[in-house]
Design a protein around this motif. Structure first.
Motif, short mmCIF file in Angstrom:
data_model
loop_
_atom_site.label_atom_id
_atom_site.label_comp_id
_atom_site.label_asym_id
_atom_site.label_seq_id
_atom_site.Cartn_x
_atom_site.Cartn_y
_atom_site.Cartn_z
N ASP A 1 0.82 -1.20 0.00
CA ASP A 1 0.00 0.00 0.00
C ASP A 1 0.87 1.26 0.00
O ASP A 1 0.65 2.18 -0.81
CB ASP A 1 -0.92 -0.02 1.23
N SER B 1 2.91 1.57 -3.24
CA SER B 1 2.05 1.90 -4.40
C SER B 1 1.83 3.40 -4.46
O SER B 1 1.84 3.99 -5.54
CB SER B 1 0.72 1.14 -4.32
N LEU B 2 1.68 4.03 -3.30
CA LEU B 2 1.50 5.49 -3.28
C LEU B 2 2.79 6.21 -3.72
O LEU B 2 2.74 7.36 -4.14
CB LEU B 2 1.08 5.97 -1.89
N GLY C 1 4.53 5.02 -6.14
CA GLY C 1 4.71 4.59 -7.54
C GLY C 1 5.89 3.66 -7.74
O GLY C 1 6.58 3.73 -8.76
N THR C 2 6.10 2.78 -6.78
CA THR C 2 7.29 1.91 -6.84
C THR C 2 6.88 0.44 -6.79
O THR C 2 6.22 0.01 -5.86
CB THR C 2 8.21 2.21 -5.64
N PRO C 3 7.30 -0.34 -7.81
CA PRO C 3 6.99 -1.77 -7.80
C PRO C 3 7.81 -2.46 -6.71
O PRO C 3 8.92 -2.05 -6.40
CB PRO C 3 7.42 -2.24 -9.18
N VAL C 4 7.26 -3.51 -6.16
CA VAL C 4 7.95 -4.24 -5.09
C VAL C 4 8.05 -5.72 -5.46
O VAL C 4 7.07 -6.33 -5.89
CB VAL C 4 7.22 -4.11 -3.73
N PHE D 1 6.04 -3.72 -15.91
CA PHE D 1 6.18 -2.34 -16.37
C PHE D 1 7.51 -1.81 -15.82
O PHE D 1 7.76 -1.90 -14.61
CB PHE D 1 5.03 -1.47 -15.84
N THR E 1 7.54 3.29 -13.26
CA THR E 1 6.08 3.47 -13.28
C THR E 1 5.66 4.82 -13.84
O THR E 1 4.52 4.99 -14.27
CB THR E 1 5.49 3.36 -11.86
N GLY E 2 6.57 5.81 -13.81
CA GLY E 2 6.16 7.17 -14.14
C GLY E 2 5.54 7.89 -12.96
O GLY E 2 5.22 9.07 -13.07
N GLY E 3 5.40 7.20 -11.84
CA GLY E 3 4.69 7.78 -10.70
C GLY E 3 5.57 8.33 -9.59
O GLY E 3 5.08 8.62 -8.51
N PRO F 1 0.13 2.13 -21.93
CA PRO F 1 -0.46 2.85 -23.08
C PRO F 1 -0.01 4.30 -23.18
O PRO F 1 0.14 4.83 -24.28
CB PRO F 1 -1.97 2.74 -22.81
N GLU F 2 0.22 4.94 -22.03
CA GLU F 2 0.65 6.35 -22.05
C GLU F 2 1.93 6.53 -22.84
O GLU F 2 2.13 7.57 -23.50
CB GLU F 2 0.83 6.83 -20.60
#
Lengths: 556, 556
Positions: free
Chosen positions: B494, B497-498, B500-503, B522, B525-527, B538-539
């Protein structure tokens, strides 16, 4: 929730299908007829509107306002509405939005979509209230007020929420990934989450207070972002009704109504910049003038969606019926007194005239026909006032008056048109000026309102080049072109495509360059300075969340 | 063209399907074995590589260079490669790209995709040439050079082109729109075009010259934008070979090879900023340091895709086998001497230690096990040199030496590891420093290279909070976490995710936090500040074109 999901599944599926077929689709009938909406719906809406006047707007579920504020007045009566809205400081709005975020982001896209479609369903029962609220804030005529702020806005909201739902479900939530490694297979369990970006701010405009606001609002909501809606201080009531309905549906389903908040300016304290610059605001949707739009686009650390000003062109080359063309264009420039972002302004006409059924018709005749068609329309008492509506902002009617001092020749002067129902209405019918192609300083900016410029060009090639240049440098949201020549049509499509400008060819009869249909026409392309976003392409929704992946070996 | 379309249709379909299933998928085998690539492929690749040394790179189809320039040297031999590339001024590059644009934009997405898949097919025959070119520019070991620059890069290119193709075909090219108007139906013919944005600039990095370049390059190409590829001056050869293959396929199919150009710096004249700031450049892909990345992101009027630096974390909470965890992490920090954007740097460990199979293991033991695992790996002559590779840039080995002056306690010193094949290789094995949680100034930036920081925290909650803060404020591309506690895992998911990091959870054995699989993970993330783009969501592709619509009444 389960009920809402079942109730609205078919509407959502139909909307997603419509997005991809791009054929005619609407969920909300645009005809305000008693057969559809009920015998008493119109009267009830008018009565409901009257209850708001000189009163606190008490329908919102936002608690403990600091004060009650309001500054709207009617372009039809030129009197204050006296509606007061609850005022909250930026700190309160942000802190409530942040609390709401941590609830809303954990709700599944399916559940969010169900709640939001339900809110549109509720809105349907408020279309007439909203119509009168729209008339008396924007100056739109009754029919446009109903259609644009009611069914068309609801369709655009549904479009955005359907697109947002689809994008969040395009990739699996979970999968097993298995890689052959020779002697064994490497297995990972993978999970993906579409993580909403955070607090979303939607800044509205004074002319289309719901139509231009709900796409960004519903796009942010369906992707899990709490929304603060900051309408134009002169056009709050229509969107306040929308927000109230959304809040009620949220609360009924156990959610924090602050997921969707109204934010208003106090007369002595404008809060838009404070909100926009707050670091917790991650998404901004904006409709309005270019200067403020450029400021919003320049803010660091924000994902911004804008619709700003544009300079829309009409290219006149050849046609089969000049009268029909003139009538169609007269309607386009008269509709809501040119206060639409899609209204045409620059009419490029060869100085040698146009071809009509293979015969040359001189420039002067074309100009005269256009002027006559406008005059005929605005002076028709059964049509004129109902097409024109009223002028939202006195700056717009002042701009028309100032045109007299401009370089160029007057072809048609503006006149005030008496509105039979509202004798005090601020009205202004279209003016037409003639400008030479060289006088770019006159026509290379948006002259918001009922102002038409006839620009004499050497030939259609120059018309196309100038229309393209205007769109690329100053933005354009629409373009109309009249040609019976396939090669010219091809060239216009090619050149205007490079300027990111949609083109309507050879419109006559009951369809106008100003009109954009939800689920079919992309509104604004994002490909020129008129705006960086489009209702509703995938970009409009996917930039509101981040895909984040998690993975772990599968043991055994 | 028809042949190519038929030839590659199934590959394209499979790639699009894989994008949405996100299961294991690859079109290009990652094993450089003679059974797959042929008995002589490796030797031919090495020989081919040697022919480039001290020679002009004459494979490109870009005519009339102003001069020949090159400044690469091998991290393995520390000698100049002497390869010279054709140099062109920015004006020439832009003008050729613009000419090529007007050809390429009119080619259908289907035809573009077919040509581009064909170019990847050709590339397959160059994987070994590219592998040696990659070794001697980046310092990657042989296996990584082959895999990352060859098959993995080709898969990532295919992924981007498949996504770009899919997005361009998600809406109809044409439809008939029919609106019931009561007495009659209003019928419009509507056409939509995905209009490419214009000239695309792809700026490469020195460590992954093809892997990080081809996604943006193929994404732009499939969406109709001509591409200028500006590699890092120290790592040109691998991507020059790729570009040469693309140019040949373009020319064979009747297209202008300048649709895909190589741009190189002269030693006395760096051209990246000139290219990036040119108003005709509309798209920029960038991989590299944060300072230049922020500059690129700030350029007005550009659509920019970045991968910059990040501070990647490991969170150690609880596990079943500390030795396996230590071995896995030792490999992750040793692989290519920590010169991967996904390499972990900050290891957050509670000062009270971690739980191993329900038993508390003190912090000191964890630190010692990690140090031992790194020492064991780098000193293993069969593994160490082949995992470490060489150091691309002397600044990286200098950074490791400078660490000695840093606040913190040394847990493991770096040592030079002799490479059995290249005695002059610039090598550097991982150093480990211990830092307190309070000393944020030490660990709140990327320390590129083989540098590991063990950060003592109060407990796992603080570890999570710091990992999240680092990711949100300084960016992160990967995160590894070890926990056997479901609630802790949920919290890490959680919170990260805020950010923007995959774990990656609980990795042991032959899978590492550094690794990202095409068509499934991916990448970026761009986040968060580590980059604004992601391979390949898609972005990453839809921002490269604009949907523009045309409509006209259907007569009769």
């Amino acid at each position: 929730m389960t009920n809402l999901k079942e109730k609205h599944q078919s509407a959502l599926d139909a909307a997603i299908k419509a997005l991809h077929e791009r054929k005619f689709f609407t969920l909300y009938p645009e005809n305000p007829s008693p057969e559809i909406y009920g015998e008493t719906a119109d009267k009830e809406g008018r009565d409901k509107y009257k209850t708001y006047l000189n009163n606190n707007f008490a329908e919102l579920l936002q608690e403990n306002p600091e004060k009650w504020v309001g500054q709207e007045d009617s372009p039809y009566t030129q009197e204050k509405l006296g509606v007061k809205y609850p005022y909250f400081s930026t700190e309160t709005l942000i802190s409530r939005a942040e609390n709401a975020f941590h609830q809303w982001r954990k709700v599944s896209p399916t559940d969010r979509a169900a709640v939001l479609v339900e809110s549109l369903e509720r809105l349907k029962s408020r279309f007439f209230d909203i119509a009168y609220a729209t008339m008396h804030t924007t100056g739109q005529a009754y029919m446009m007020s109903f259609q644009a702020s009611g069914p068309h806005a609801a369709d655009r909201a549904l479009e955005a929420l359907a697109a947002g739902f689809e994008e969040q479900t395009r990739f699996p939530n979970q999968t097993e990934w298995e890689k052959p490694m020779g002697k064994y297979n490497l297995k990972l369990n993978k999970i993906w989450v579409a993580v909403p970006k955070g607090i979303s701010l939607v800044i509205g405009c004074s002319t289309f207070p719901t139509w231009n606001t709900v796409p960004g609002m519903y796009a942010s909501l369906v992707t899990g972002n709490p929304v603060i809606i900051k309408p134009h201080p002169k056009a709050v009531l229509p969107i306040a009704i929308v927000i109230a309905e959304v809040q009620k549906v949220l609360q009924e389903n156990g959610f924090d109504p602050n997921i969707c908040q109204l934010a208003v300016d106090a007369e002595d304290h404008l809060i838009t910049k404070e909100l926009a610059e707050n670091p917790k605001v991650k998404l901004i949707d904006y409709t309005g003038g270019t200067t403020f739009g450029n400021y919003v686009e320049s803010l660091p650390g924000k994902t911004v969606f804008t619709e700003k000003a544009g300079v829309n062109s009409i290219i006149l080359d050849s046609m089969t019926d000049l009268d029909k063309v003139a009538q169609n264009l007269a309607f386009s420039v008269t509709l809501y007194s040119g206060q639409m972002c899609t209204a045409p302004q620059n009419f490029f006409i060869p100085e040698t005239g146009v071809m009509v059924n293979g015969e040359n018709v001189p420039y002067e005749t074309v100009a005269q026909k256009l002027a006559e068609a406008v005059t005929g329309l605005v002076n028709n008492p059964k049509a004129g006032p109902h097409v024109l509506g009223a002028i939202q902002n006195v700056a717009t009617s002042d701009r028309v008056k100032d045109m007299a001092a401009m370089k160029g020749k007057s072809v048609l002067d503006s006149c005030q048109i008496q509105n039979p129902m509202f004798h005090e209405a601020r009205t202004c019918s279209p003016v037409i000026y003639e400008v030479n192609a060289e006088d770019k300083e006159v026509y290379s900016k948006e002259l918001f309102g009922p102002i038409v410029l006839l620009i004499k060009t050497k030939n259609t090639d120059e018309s196309i080049a100038l229309a393209k240049e205007m769109a690329m440098e100053h933005g354009a949201i629409s373009c109309g072109a009249y040609t019976t020549d396939a090669a010219v049509k091809e060239k216009i499509m090619d050149e205007m495509s490079l300027a990111g400008t949609p083109v309507s060819f050879n419109l006559t009869g009951g369809i106008y360059v100003n009109q954009n249909a939800g689920f079919s026409d992309f509104h604004v392309t994002g490909g020129n300075p008129a705006g960086n976003a489009s209702f509703t392409n995938p970009e409009f929704v996917i930039k509101r969340f981040t895909w984040v992946g998690f993975r772990e070996p599968i043991v055994g």
